[in-house]
Scaffold this motif. Structure first.
Motif, PDB file in Angstrom:
ATOM      1  N   LEU A  20       0.811  -1.226   0.000  1.00 19.07           N
ATOM      2  CA  LEU A  20       0.000   0.000   0.000  1.00 19.07           C
ATOM      3  C   LEU A  20       0.842   1.273   0.000  1.00 19.07           C
ATOM      4  CD1 LEU A  20      -3.112  -0.806   2.218  1.00 19.07           C
ATOM      5  CD2 LEU A  20      -3.056  -0.135  -0.176  1.00 19.07           C
ATOM      6  N   PHE A 202      -6.379   5.863   1.173  1.00 24.16           N
ATOM      7  CA  PHE A 202      -6.488   4.409   1.227  1.00 24.16           C
ATOM      8  C   PHE A 202      -5.462   3.821   2.199  1.00 24.16           C
ATOM      9  CE2 PHE A 202      -8.103   5.655  -2.942  1.00 24.16           C
ATOM     10  CZ  PHE A 202      -9.312   4.988  -2.969  1.00 24.16           C
ATOM     11  N   THR A 206      -6.622   1.913   5.633  1.00 29.09           N
ATOM     12  CA  THR A 206      -6.316   0.479   5.769  1.00 29.09           C
ATOM     13  C   THR A 206      -5.299   0.210   6.880  1.00 29.09           C
ATOM     14  OG1 THR A 206      -4.672   0.728   3.984  1.00 29.09           O
ATOM     15  CG2 THR A 206      -6.851  -0.085   3.375  1.00 29.09           C
ATOM     16  N   GLN A 210      -6.307  -2.243   9.759  1.00 30.16           N
ATOM     17  CA  GLN A 210      -5.489  -3.427  10.022  1.00 30.16           C
ATOM     18  C   GLN A 210      -5.296  -3.637  11.518  1.00 30.16           C
ATOM     19  OE1 GLN A 210      -1.610  -3.219   8.257  1.00 30.16           O
ATOM     20  NE2 GLN A 210      -1.173  -5.376   8.544  1.00 30.16           N
ATOM     21  N   VAL A 292      -9.600  -4.516   6.637  1.00 32.74           N
ATOM     22  CA  VAL A 292      -8.871  -3.804   5.581  1.00 32.74           C
ATOM     23  C   VAL A 292      -9.698  -3.744   4.307  1.00 32.74           C
ATOM     24  CG1 VAL A 292      -6.834  -3.906   4.094  1.00 32.74           C
ATOM     25  CG2 VAL A 292      -6.615  -4.384   6.536  1.00 32.74           C
ATOM     26  N   ALA A 293     -10.367  -4.846   3.956  1.00 37.07           N
ATOM     27  CA  ALA A 293     -11.174  -4.877   2.728  1.00 37.07           C
ATOM     28  C   ALA A 293     -12.303  -3.860   2.792  1.00 37.07           C
ATOM     29  CB  ALA A 293     -11.734  -6.287   2.515  1.00 37.07           C
ATOM     30  N   PHE A 296     -10.881  -0.280   2.459  1.00 32.92           N
ATOM     31  CA  PHE A 296     -10.462   0.042   1.090  1.00 32.92           C
ATOM     32  C   PHE A 296     -11.668   0.367   0.212  1.00 32.92           C
ATOM     33  CE2 PHE A 296      -8.904  -0.667  -3.179  1.00 32.92           C
ATOM     34  CZ  PHE A 296      -7.633  -0.121  -3.138  1.00 32.92           C
ATOM     35  N   ALA A 299     -13.416   3.745   1.390  1.00 33.35           N
ATOM     36  CA  ALA A 299     -12.588   4.930   1.120  1.00 33.35           C
ATOM     37  C   ALA A 299     -12.784   5.477  -0.283  1.00 33.35           C
ATOM     38  CB  ALA A 299     -11.119   4.597   1.348  1.00 33.35           C
ATOM     39  N   ASN A 300     -13.278   4.659  -1.201  1.00 27.27           N
ATOM     40  CA  ASN A 300     -13.487   5.138  -2.575  1.00 27.27           C
ATOM     41  C   ASN A 300     -14.487   6.281  -2.648  1.00 27.27           C
ATOM     42  OD1 ASN A 300     -12.129   3.321  -4.831  1.00 27.27           O
ATOM     43  ND2 ASN A 300     -12.670   1.964  -3.134  1.00 27.27           N
TER      44      ASN A 300
END
Length: 386
Positions: A20, A202, A206, A210, A292-293, A296, A299-300
Motif C-alpha cells: 500500500l 487508502f 487500511t 489493520q 482492511v477490505a 479500502f 474509502a473510494n
C-alpha cells in the motif's frame, strides 16, 4: 516518546507489508507519466482538423490566384507559445469524406472553403462582400469549442491580411504570470500532485483498519501511550509517506519537462496540510469499518468526492455562497484539495507566493477533518476497546 514508539512500530509494519505505501508513492508518478503521454507534442495538444478546399480561385492580372490554398497553409502555421502546432490540418475531397473523418474521431472539426472563396476575398478588399466559410463538428465535444475559436481567429487574421481591412476590435491577450508560456502538461501538474497526496486516504484507512482487524488495537490502548500516542504515531508515518509521494511525483514531472514559475519549496506546507486532511478522512473511514477490505472499499466514496469535486482533475465551478473581503466563498470550499490545487497553481503557473488565504483555509479544514476523524475513531474503536 510514545508517539515515536508507535511511529516506529507502524514503519516496521509498513516495511513488512509495503504494497500500500509503495502504491501510494508510485501511483503519483504513474499519473504524471500518463498526463505527459496525453500531450506528446512538447506538452501541448495538436488538434486534428480536415479542410474541404473547394475554392475555384480567380485570375488577377493574367495570373491564377487561389487564396484557399494560402488559407490552408495559414491554419497549419498556427502554433502555441511553445512553438507546437495548434492544428494538424489535412485536406479531404468533399464534405462527405470530412464527415466520415469526424465520425471515425480522426478529426475534431472540418472547415469548408466554397468555390467563391478567392473571389469573395478580392471583392472584400473594396468592402463589397462578405467571405463565406463553414466550420462544423460535434458541438457536444469539449474539444470542438477550442478548435472553432482557433480556426475563426486564424481565418479572421488571414482575411484581414489579404483584404487590408482593419478589424473593428483590437484585442490583446494578457497572460497572468508565466501562464502564457506553460504547456498543457505543466498546467495539469498541480492537480496531479494533489491527486497523488489524495491517494494516501487508502493507506491511512487500511493501516488503522489493520490494527482493528488484527485486534492489536485492544492491546495498544491499554498501554500507557493512550489514544493520542496511537493516532499521532500512525499519522506521522502517513504524513511522511504523503510527502514522499508528492516529492517523487514532482521529481518525475520535473524530469519530464515541468518548470515552476515560483519556488518549489512552497509545495511542502501544502502537501503536509493536505495530507493531514486526507488522514482525517482515513480515520473517519476506519471508524466505520472493521477490516482492511471494508476500509479500502468505503474509502473510494470520500476519495471520489475529494478529488473530482475539488477541481483536482478538471475545473469545477461549484456554488458561490458569499464574499468576505473580496474573496468568494464557495460551497465546494469545504474540500481541502480545492485550496491545495489553487495554491500550487498560483505558485507554479503564476509565480506568485500570495497563497496566504489558501494556507489558512487548508489549515482550518485539515485540522478540522483530522479532529473529526480522530474523534470518530476514538468513539467507535478506542473507547470500546478500553
Amino acid at each position: 516518546m510514545k508517539l515515536l514508539a508507535v511511529a516506529g512500530k507502524t514503519l516496521r509494519e509498513q516495511a513488512r507489508n509495503p504494497l500500500l505505501p509503495l502504491l501510494a508513492i508510485g501511483l503519483g508518478p504513474f499519473f504524471v507519466l500518463m498526463m505527459w503521454a496525453f500531450f506528446p507534442s512538447g506538452g501541448s495538444t495538436t488538434y486534428p482538423v480536415v479542410v474541404v478546399n473547394s475554392d475555384a480561385g480567380a485570375t488577377v492580372g493574367g495570373a491564377s490566384l487561389r487564396l484557399g490554398d494560402r488559407a490552408v497553409v495559414g491554419l497549419g502555421a498556427l502554433t502555441h507559445d511553445t512553438g507546437v502546432p495548434i492544428l494538424d490540418v489535412r485536406q479531404v475531397v468533399d464534405l462527405g469524406q470530412a464527415r466520415d473523418e469526424l465520425a471515425a474521431h480522426r478529426a475534431v472539426a472540418f472547415v469548408e472553403f466554397p468555390e467563391s472563396f478567392t473571389r469573395s476575398l478580392l471583392a472584400a478588399r473594396a468592402g463589397t462582400s462578405a467571405v463565406p466559410v463553414r466550420i462544423g463538428g460535434d458541438l457536444g465535444s469539449p474539444l470542438y469549442p477550442v478548435v472553432a475559436v482557433v480556426v475563426a481567429d486564424g481565418l479572421d487574421r488571414f482575411a484581414r491580411q489579404e483584404t487590408g481591412r482593419p478589424a473593428l476590435l483590437e484585442l490583446t491577450e494578457v497572460p497572468l504570470g508565466a501562464s502564457g508560456s506553460r504547456t498543457e502538461f505543466e498546467l495539469y501538474v498541480p492537480g496531479v500532485l494533489v491527486f497523488a497526496i489524495g491517494l494516501m486516504m487508502f493507506a491511512a484507512a487500511t493501516a488503522l483498519a489493520q490494527e482493528t482487524e488484527a485486534g492489536t488495537i485492544n492491546r495498544l490502548v491499554r498501554t500507557p501511550m493512550g489514544a493520542v500516542g496511537l493516532l499521532g504515531g500512525i499519522s506521522v508515518v502517513q504524513v511522511l509517506v504523503g510527502l514522499a509521494a508528492g516529492l517523487v511525483s514532482l521529481g518525475t514531472a520535473v524530469l519530464l519537462g515541468f518548470r515552476s514559475a515560483g519556488p518549489l519549496w512552497l509545495a511542502l506546507p501544502v502537501w503536509v496540510l493536505t495530507s493531514l486532511s486526507v488522514i482525517g478522512l482515513g480515520l473517519l473511514v476506519a471508524a466505520f469499518t472493521r477490516s482492511v477490505a471494508q476500509a479500502f472499499l468505503v474509502a473510494n466514496f470520500p476519495f471520489g468526492l475529494f478529488m473530482f469535486l475539488s477541481g483536482t482533475m478538471f475545473p469545477v465551478r461549484g456554488v458561490p455562497l458569499f464574499s468576505v473581503a473580496g474573496q468568494e466563498v464557495n460551497l465546494l470550499d469545504v474540500l481541502p484539495p480545492r485550496h491545495a490545487v489553487n495554491a500550487l497553481t498560483t505558485v507554479f503557473s503564476f509565480g506568485s507566493t500570495a497563497i496566504g488565504y489558501e494556507l489558512v483555509m487548508l489549515t482550518v479544514l485539515s485540522v478540522g477533518y483530522f479532529l473529526l476523524g480522530a474523534w470518530a475513531f476514538h468513539r467507535r474503536h478506542l473507547r470500546v476497546a478500553s
